[in-house]
Design an enzyme around this catalytic site. Sequence first.
Site, PDB file in Angstrom:
ATOM      1  CB  ILE A 140      50.231   9.861  46.153  1.00 24.77           C
ATOM      2  CG1 ILE A 140      48.888   9.473  45.561  1.00 24.77           C
ATOM      3  CG2 ILE A 140      50.793   8.783  47.077  1.00 24.77           C
ATOM      4  CD1 ILE A 140      48.968   8.331  44.552  1.00 24.77           C
ATOM      5  CB  CYS A 141      46.885  12.513  49.905  1.00 22.57           C
ATOM      6  SG  CYS A 141      45.902  13.610  48.864  1.00 22.57           S
ATOM      7  NE  ARG A 142      39.956  10.533  51.299  1.00 22.25           N
ATOM      8  CZ  ARG A 142      39.084  11.345  50.687  1.00 22.25           C
ATOM      9  NH1 ARG A 142      38.445  10.945  49.614  1.00 22.25           N
ATOM     10  NH2 ARG A 142      38.854  12.549  51.162  1.00 22.25           N
ATOM     11  CG  MET A 149      46.880   6.331  47.404  1.00 18.30           C
ATOM     12  SD  MET A 149      48.017   5.376  46.349  1.00 18.30           S
ATOM     13  CE  MET A 149      47.420   3.705  46.575  1.00 18.30           C
TER      14      MET A 149
END
Length: 129
Positions: free
Chosen positions: A80-82, A108
């Site tokens: 996961i990232c932004r 996120m």
Amino acid sequence: MSNLRRDRGGPGRVTVQEAAARTGHGGAVDSGGDAVLLDVREPYEWQAGHAPRAAHLPLSAPAAGAGLPAEARARPLVVICRSGNRSRRAAELLVARGARAVDVIGGMGDWAGAGLPVVDARGGNGTVA
């Protein structure tokens, strides 16, 4: 849970709800929770707010050939990232190295928007950078 990657060898993509279930953040609808949520955002983003029990490894680390954090080794990975762009790249790198990895669509931002748990570096409720 046994098939976390596509037959063609590339990483699959999952929704935040599926990511939560695979990593044990799904509560009563948890479908096993044996995967590790691997957050590949920069340290300042991680400190502003991340999922509880997530492992942290900025994208620059696997891109430079670094290994996984101890808690993420030999386990399925949900990356996961932004927003989902960096996690896609990280998942591709990890799959190319033989890891079982998928990336999270929406990152996120969607995780927090879905009401899933977020903590800051001190362990309190955080905001997502």
